[in-house]
Scaffold this motif. Structure first.
Motif, short mmCIF file in Angstrom:
data_model
loop_
_atom_site.label_atom_id
_atom_site.label_comp_id
_atom_site.label_asym_id
_atom_site.label_seq_id
_atom_site.Cartn_x
_atom_site.Cartn_y
_atom_site.Cartn_z
N PRO A 406 0.99 -0.97 -0.57
CA PRO A 406 0.25 -0.11 0.46
C PRO A 406 1.27 1.22 0.32
N GLN A 407 0.20 2.69 -0.53
CA GLN A 407 1.02 3.74 -0.30
C GLN A 407 1.17 3.74 0.97
N MET A 408 1.94 4.15 2.04
CA MET A 408 2.00 4.83 3.13
C MET A 408 2.69 6.20 3.25
N VAL A 409 3.51 7.04 2.28
CA VAL A 409 4.68 7.96 1.88
C VAL A 409 3.60 9.17 2.16
N SER A 410 3.75 9.86 3.53
CA SER A 410 2.64 10.99 3.97
C SER A 410 2.14 10.86 4.98
N LEU A 411 1.53 9.12 5.23
CA LEU A 411 1.24 9.66 6.32
C LEU A 411 1.60 8.82 7.25
N THR A 412 0.49 9.73 8.38
CA THR A 412 1.24 10.01 9.77
C THR A 412 1.89 8.07 10.24
N LYS A 413 2.50 8.44 11.55
CA LYS A 413 2.60 6.89 11.88
C LYS A 413 1.81 6.45 12.06
N ALA A 414 0.85 6.96 13.17
CA ALA A 414 -0.99 6.63 13.56
C ALA A 414 -1.95 6.09 12.61
N TYR A 429 11.05 -0.20 11.02
CA TYR A 429 11.14 0.72 11.48
C TYR A 429 12.36 0.93 10.88
N ALA A 430 12.96 2.10 10.26
CA ALA A 430 14.25 2.28 9.64
C ALA A 430 15.22 3.48 10.58
N THR A 431 16.22 3.89 10.26
CA THR A 431 17.11 4.81 11.29
C THR A 431 15.59 6.73 10.90
N PRO A 432 15.28 7.42 11.32
CA PRO A 432 14.47 8.35 10.92
C PRO A 432 15.25 9.23 10.55
N ARG A 433 15.42 9.93 10.09
CA ARG A 433 15.83 11.75 9.78
C ARG A 433 15.17 12.81 9.07
N HIS A 434 15.64 13.82 9.33
CA HIS A 434 15.11 15.15 9.63
C HIS A 434 14.77 15.77 8.15
N PRO A 439 6.08 17.40 8.14
CA PRO A 439 6.26 16.63 9.96
C PRO A 439 7.15 15.87 10.64
N LYS A 440 7.38 15.86 11.78
CA LYS A 440 7.57 14.72 12.60
C LYS A 440 6.93 13.71 12.19
N ASP A 441 7.50 12.75 12.44
CA ASP A 441 6.06 11.15 12.73
C ASP A 441 5.46 11.37 11.57
N THR A 442 5.47 11.60 9.92
CA THR A 442 5.18 11.33 9.13
C THR A 442 6.35 11.10 7.93
N VAL A 443 5.43 9.71 7.50
CA VAL A 443 6.41 8.31 6.81
C VAL A 443 7.44 9.34 5.47
N LEU A 444 9.00 9.33 5.65
CA LEU A 444 9.34 9.35 4.60
C LEU A 444 9.39 8.77 2.99
N LEU A 464 10.65 7.48 8.92
CA LEU A 464 10.32 8.00 9.63
C LEU A 464 10.82 9.63 9.70
N SER A 465 10.06 10.35 9.58
CA SER A 465 10.85 12.56 9.70
C SER A 465 10.41 12.24 10.90
N LEU A 466 11.69 13.51 11.38
CA LEU A 466 12.34 14.02 11.84
C LEU A 466 11.73 15.69 12.34
N GLY A 467 11.42 15.76 11.62
CA GLY A 467 10.97 17.02 11.12
C GLY A 467 12.24 18.13 11.22
N PRO A 468 11.64 19.27 10.54
CA PRO A 468 12.87 20.19 10.34
C PRO A 468 14.29 20.16 11.39
N GLU A 469 15.67 20.31 11.36
CA GLU A 469 16.60 20.16 12.15
C GLU A 469 16.85 21.24 12.36
#
Length: 661
Positions: A406-414, A429-434, A439-444, A464-469
């Motif tokens: 399924p398409q999960m990019v741009s979805l929130t973690k929940a 979950y792979a290592t998250p990155r900025h 936004p934070k906790d959104t699938v990159l 997952l995204s850590l948001g802007p660094e």
């Protein structure tokens, strides 16, 4: 010796069965004794919890004993040749105890204290058996939580005094004991770390969470210590050591022992990744990697010589031909027996190749089957069935068992977890990155990508995204420029030199300030301007307060400084210096301005008219208004002249001269 004599347990009988004979060791949570099981007439080890570790309140004591009993039952079911067996448990004098297998040997800590470090084949041999024990525990759902050399027993094989530990038997002790004590401690204060900081995994420090990968990390630290003779981190306080596991990667063993091969560096690095997801999943997975490393290193103890038995007492080497004495294995005592090897050779089945004569064997059978219509029909049916099975199997393995991711990019973690649950997928979950825009906790990102083929119920790895660094500007004020530059560039910031200025406290070349200021939150790669000190200025500002304006101007002119004058109302005498900026003692450059606050003098008052008044009356009038009076000629006469004249504004306290005739 004195401590043992004073030990009240020595010689006592526990549960009418275990006679305490001597004390073996005392640890942070319990004391271990040797005892005789008078019922079965065997030597055992008895471990009794210290009174300080058992909760004092009755309610907490009941919970502690219940947990301790459950752990003892779990460990007792953990039957493995590399695990110290548990025979019994109970309570003596209000303190829980365990009765365990007595192992004649030393702890790995004792071995390292004597040898400092081990050669690679010994270290890997000990690690294999240690991981075999931990793997058995992990399969049973048990996590050790306190893997360290003190909990690893080395029973050296009786080989006539050989110091090589490759053939030694390793047994792991204290499964679950720390867990039972910790569970009781959580009831009391909830914030104790029941683990040895030199070997503690990062997640146990930051989250208090332990799983099989926690034991994998600790086993990697023990392997590091066996190879190098030291643990990777030390510090003045335990908390400092614990947080180094969180903040720093374990160094490669070859940085301390340059002769170690890269395979050992890679093995330690895999086991001690700070992110648990980067480690082997459990001790069994790490054990496979250790065994692969031993094969890669070509361990000489893994090679054997093939012997051809000649008789009961002799054997001969296959190449070259040589008669030698039959090799007799060393007889291990019962407490030091290794598990039976699964690699024992199995007898090979012989193939008898027979020439089939006419009418016999396979050819005759084929002739009989194909010679009858019923036989030919049976063969055709079998071929059809096999074809259908092959077609269905091919469809299943090639197409049927797959679906699309399924398409999960741009979805929130929940939302991603909810979608995965609906589709029956497992998430990793792979290592998250900025990311500046996500936004934070959104699938990159995801693997496999959306619409890609994936086995039904398979695993999808999400990043997952850590948001802007963002990061604060480090505090580099007071540091030398080279050090400040390295620290700022290490924080991924761009350094620029600004204008320098004099400073009375910091020497030349030291950072005075930064722009943006220290602590300001900025983006990575932001420019930080560093302002440096030029040292103390060449001219020192003198103290001018209290001096007259004329005197102050003269002093400043001699120093090459420029006065900036500002007149203020004051009760002080006119032209007296009231204040200055910069303050006295401040260093400034030649030609700098010095601001002076100058007294305007007290407010003036008008002189009253006393002409034509009797001299004594005039004197009283002037003195009542604060004017001193100077009487000339006839004190008893009439005032004919006054100086200053009437209505002249003068400062308070001005002397008035009156001439009386």
């Amino acid at each position: 010796m004195d401590t043992q004599v004073a030990d009240t347990l020595l010689g006592s009988l526990i549960e009418g069965r275990y006679r305490i004979r001597g004390r073996v060791a005392r640890g942070g949570m319990a004391t271990v004794y040797t005892a005789t099981d008078e019922r079965l007439e065997r030597t055992v080890a008895v471990k009794i919890i210290h009174p300080t570790q058992a909760p004092q309140a009755k309610a907490r004591m009941a919970g502690f004993v219940e947990r301790f009993t459950d752990e003892a039952k779990t460990i007792a079911r953990l039957t493995h040749p590399n695990v110290v067996a548990v025979y019994d448990q109970g309570i003596h004098a209000g303190l829980p105890y365990l009765v365990m297998e007595y192992v004649r040997g030393r702890t790995l800590r004792d071995v390292l204290a004597e040898r400092r470090r081990l050669n690679p084949d010994e270290a890997l041999a000990i690690t294999e058996q240690m991981l075999a024990a931990l793997a058995a525990a992990h399969r049973a759902g048990l996590v050790h939580r306190d893997v360290k050399p003190e909990n690893v027993l080395v029973a050296e094989v009786p080989t006539g005094g050989s110091r090589n530990l490759v053939d030694s038997v390793v047994k792991v002790a204290d499964f679950g004991l720390a867990r039972a004590v910790e569970a009781s401690a959580e009831d009391e204060n909830g914030n104790q770390l029941m683990a040895t900081v030199a070997y503690v995994a990062p997640e146990l420090v930051t989250q208090g969470h332990a799983d099989p990968r926690t034991d994998v990390y600790s086993a990697g630290i023990v392997l590091f210590e066996m190879l190098t003779g030291r643990v990777p981190y030390d510090g003045d306080r335990p908390v400092e050591v614990a947080w180094q596991h969180v903040d720093r990667d374990v160094p490669a063993p070859s940085t301390l022992v340059p002769t170690l091969p890269p395979a050992l560096d890679a093995l330690v690095a895999r086991a001690t990744r700070r992110d648990p997801a980067g480690r082997p999943a459990d001790a069994a997975a790490l054990l496979s990697e250790v065994q692969a490393a031993r094969e890669e290193l070509g361990n000489p103890h893994a090679h054997t010589t093939v012997l051809r038995q000649l008789s009961d007492d002799t054997a001969v080497l296959s190449q070259p031909t040589q008669v030698v004495a039959a090799l007799q294995p060393v007889e291990r005592p019962a407490w030091a027996r290794l598990p039976e090897s699964g690699a024992a050779q199995r007898p090979h089945r012989r193939r008898a190749v027979e020439e089939d004569g006419p009418g016999t064997g396979f050819a005759a059978l084929r002739t009989r089957i194909m010679g009858s219509p019923r036989g030919r029909l049976a063969v055709a049916a079998a071929v059809v069935v096999l074809g259908l099975v092959a077609a269905v199997g091919g469809w299943w393995f090639g197409v049927g068992r797959y679906t699309v991711a399924p398409q999960m990019v741009s979805l929130t973690k929940a939302d991603a977890e909810a979608q995965a649950q609906r589709g029956g997928f497992t998430l990793k979950y792979a290592t998250p990155r900025h990311d500046e825009n996500v936004p934070k906790d959104t699938v990159l990102g995801q693997s496999p990508g959306s619409a890609a083929r994936i086995v039904k119920g398979g695993t999808i790895t999400l990043t997952l995204s850590l948001g802007p660094e963002r990061l604060p500007v480090p505090d580099v004020v007071g540091k030398d420029y080279a050090l400040a530059q390295a620290e700022l560039e290490g924080a991924n910031l761009v350094v620029a030199k600004g204008s320098s200025r004099y400073d009375d406290t910091l020497p030349a070349g030291v950072v005075l300030a930064t722009d943006p200021k220290v602590g300001t939150v900025v983006k990575p790669g932001a420019k930080v301007t560093v302002i440096l000190s030029k040292g103390r200025a060449p001219v020192t500002v003198p103290n001018l307060v209290g001096k007259s304006l004329t005197e102050a101007r003269t002093i400043l002119a001699q120093l090459g400084l420029k006065p900036v004058e500002n007149v203020k109302d004051s009760d002080k005498p006119k032209d007296e210096i009231l204040g200055q900026s910069p303050a006295d003692g401040t260093g400034v450059e030649k030609g700098a301005q010095v601001k002076l606050e100058i007294s305007k003098g007290p407010p003036q008052v008008a002189v009253p008219r006393v002409v034509d008044m009797p001299c004594q009356q005039a004197k009283q009038t002037l003195e009542s208004q604060g004017f001193p009076v100077n009487v000339q000629l006839n004190p008893n006469g009439i005032v004919r002249i006054q100086n200053p004249v009437e209505n002249t504004p003068v400062p308070p306290g001005t002397t008035i001269t009156v001439t009386c005739l």
